[in-house]
Design a protein around this motif. Structure first.
Motif, short mmCIF file in Angstrom:
data_model
loop_
_atom_site.label_atom_id
_atom_site.label_comp_id
_atom_site.label_asym_id
_atom_site.label_seq_id
_atom_site.Cartn_x
_atom_site.Cartn_y
_atom_site.Cartn_z
N ARG A 153 39.12 39.47 48.18
CA ARG A 153 38.25 38.64 48.69
C ARG A 153 37.17 38.59 48.14
O ARG A 153 36.15 37.68 48.24
CB ARG A 153 38.48 39.14 50.12
N ALA A 154 36.51 40.27 47.95
CA ALA A 154 34.59 40.38 47.23
C ALA A 154 34.96 39.01 46.00
O ALA A 154 33.90 39.14 46.02
CB ALA A 154 34.13 41.32 47.17
N LEU A 155 35.92 39.41 44.43
CA LEU A 155 35.97 38.82 43.97
C LEU A 155 35.74 36.38 43.55
O LEU A 155 36.26 36.31 44.19
CB LEU A 155 36.88 39.04 42.95
N ARG A 156 34.77 36.52 42.83
CA ARG A 156 34.73 35.14 42.75
C ARG A 156 36.36 34.79 42.37
O ARG A 156 37.45 35.16 41.90
CB ARG A 156 34.04 34.63 42.26
N PRO A 157 36.87 33.00 42.87
CA PRO A 157 38.25 32.52 41.76
C PRO A 157 38.12 33.13 40.35
O PRO A 157 36.89 32.25 39.70
CB PRO A 157 37.31 31.87 42.33
N GLY A 158 38.86 33.52 40.02
CA GLY A 158 38.92 33.79 38.69
C GLY A 158 37.87 34.64 37.48
O GLY A 158 37.70 35.05 37.13
N GLY A 159 37.30 35.68 38.93
CA GLY A 159 36.74 37.42 39.08
C GLY A 159 38.03 38.14 38.86
O GLY A 159 39.17 37.83 38.33
N THR A 160 37.05 39.46 37.56
CA THR A 160 37.85 40.22 37.23
C THR A 160 38.30 41.39 37.37
O THR A 160 37.14 42.41 38.56
CB THR A 160 37.82 40.28 35.27
N LEU A 161 39.40 42.23 37.79
CA LEU A 161 39.56 43.38 38.06
C LEU A 161 39.50 44.16 37.04
O LEU A 161 40.20 43.64 36.30
CB LEU A 161 39.89 43.64 39.29
N LEU A 162 39.33 45.47 36.68
CA LEU A 162 39.00 45.93 35.88
C LEU A 162 39.27 47.76 36.05
O LEU A 162 38.64 48.55 37.45
CB LEU A 162 37.97 46.38 34.63
N ALA A 163 41.09 48.14 36.44
CA ALA A 163 41.75 49.61 37.09
C ALA A 163 41.61 50.01 35.35
O ALA A 163 41.98 49.48 35.06
CB ALA A 163 42.29 49.15 37.77
N VAL A 262 43.06 24.51 41.48
CA VAL A 262 42.87 23.21 40.38
C VAL A 262 42.10 22.35 40.20
O VAL A 262 41.05 22.10 41.59
CB VAL A 262 44.57 22.55 41.29
N ASN A 263 42.13 22.43 39.54
CA ASN A 263 40.42 21.80 39.01
C ASN A 263 39.16 22.48 39.48
O ASN A 263 38.28 21.82 38.97
CB ASN A 263 40.48 20.11 40.14
N ARG A 264 39.11 23.48 39.34
CA ARG A 264 38.00 24.55 39.17
C ARG A 264 37.84 24.96 38.21
O ARG A 264 38.97 26.34 37.99
CB ARG A 264 37.94 25.34 40.85
N PRO A 265 36.95 25.25 37.52
CA PRO A 265 36.82 26.11 36.10
C PRO A 265 36.63 27.51 36.15
O PRO A 265 35.99 28.24 38.04
CB PRO A 265 35.33 25.47 35.68
#
Length: 306
Positions: A153-163, A262-265
């Motif tokens: 929820r905290a990440l933006r669309p296309g945001g990255t989690l590195l674990a 969809v249609n969002r970069p």
């Protein structure tokens, strides 16, 4: 997990209640209150730099105004590396007061004392990257799913989690998993993918976390490890009938992202947010608005090998 206030932290003295069997202090609190002095010690910033260069930097957005949060950041070594690389909006949070105090003494001021739920509370599509190195294994099964849900929820669309987390498939999995009394859960590549899919992540990539190469001796160790890992993978392949795709290192690196409508970069295709942009920030971001200008190496709790 217990919520803790954003307070100024000091090293915990040896006569602190956490050092005794105080019935008002839980076992986990006692362990975390003295985590540095009884377990992690002080690592090398050089080791943190190796991990940053190999495991983190390749997955960061080009926009250095991106919001990056390191949860379970320990003594702030990765936050320091992020700031040095130009990511001025990098922040960290850790539940151990000793770890946070060590970060502040080293000049890493963008680190806050608190737990995950408090740090992520109120964040909605706000972060570009969330780093969780050696964190997920500290959570029980229900908390893992709840935490990954908060991260998603905290990440933006296309945001990255590195674990990064111990790998249960490794023949030496117990070395890391049972080497810390605060560890609760052990994952395999298959189970971590399951947890991430359930909580809405996509593009999940699980990679081996091999020994770092930083000299002749470490290169020789790496070559020996490569030979041994082939044997381990062959044994797994014979048993499972699947000879490819096995991860057998003690730790594994996990990279995943949140879905893009969809249609969002993706965020890294959006216009640069130099100067911080106009996006609103949560209370946590405002509370940790210090900028780390430290030029001296920061001690960390990172092991010499990943």
């Amino acid at each position: 997990m217990q919520r803790t206030a954003d307070i100024a932290v000091q090293p915990v003295p040896t006569d602190h209640p956490s050092a005794r069997c105080d019935p008002l202090v839980t076992g986990r609190e006692r362990l975390y209150n003295r985590y540095t002095s009884t377990h992690s010690g002080y690592g090398s910033q050089a080791a943190a730099n190796l991990a940053f260069q190999r495991d983190v930097l390749p997955h960061l957005p080009a926009d250095q105004a991106a919001l990056v949060l390191d949860v379970g950041c320990g003594q702030g070594a990765m936050v320091s590396e992020l700031v040095r690389a130009g990511y001025r909006n990098a922040r960290g949070v850790d539940i151990s007061p000793e770890q946070v105090a060590a970060a502040h003494r080293a000049g890493v001021l963008n680190v806050q004392h608190g737990d995950l739920e408090t740090a992520l509370e109120g964040m909605d599509a706000e972060l570009d990257v969330l780093i969780a190195v050696d964190l997920l294994e500290h959570l029980d099964r229900d908390s893992v799913l709840n935490t990954l849900g908060l991260i998603s929820r905290a990440l933006r669309p296309g945001g990255t989690l590195l674990a990064r987390t111990p790998n249960g498939v490794s023949p030496f999995a117990g070395n890391f998993q049972f080497g810390d009394l605060t560890h609760e859960t052990c994952f395999t590549p298959r189970s971590i993918r399951q947890a991430l899919r359930v909580t809405g992540f996509v593009n999940i990539d699980v990679r081996p976390c091999e020994p770092f190469v930083h000299g002749a001796a470490s290169r020789a160790r790496w070559l020996l490890w490569r030979i041994l890992s082939i044997l381990y993978k062959a044994a797994l392949g014979v048993e499972t009938g699947s000879p490819r795709g096995h991860v057998v290192t003690q730790n594994m690196l996990v990279v995943a992202s949140t879905p893009v409508p969809v249609n969002r970069p993706r965020f890294d295709a959006e216009p640069s947010r130099q100067g911080g942009g106009s996006r609103s920030k949560s209370a946590f971001w405002t509370a940790t608005s210090h900028v780390d200008q430290a030029g001296e190496p920061t001690r960390s709790g990172y092991p010499e090998d990943c």
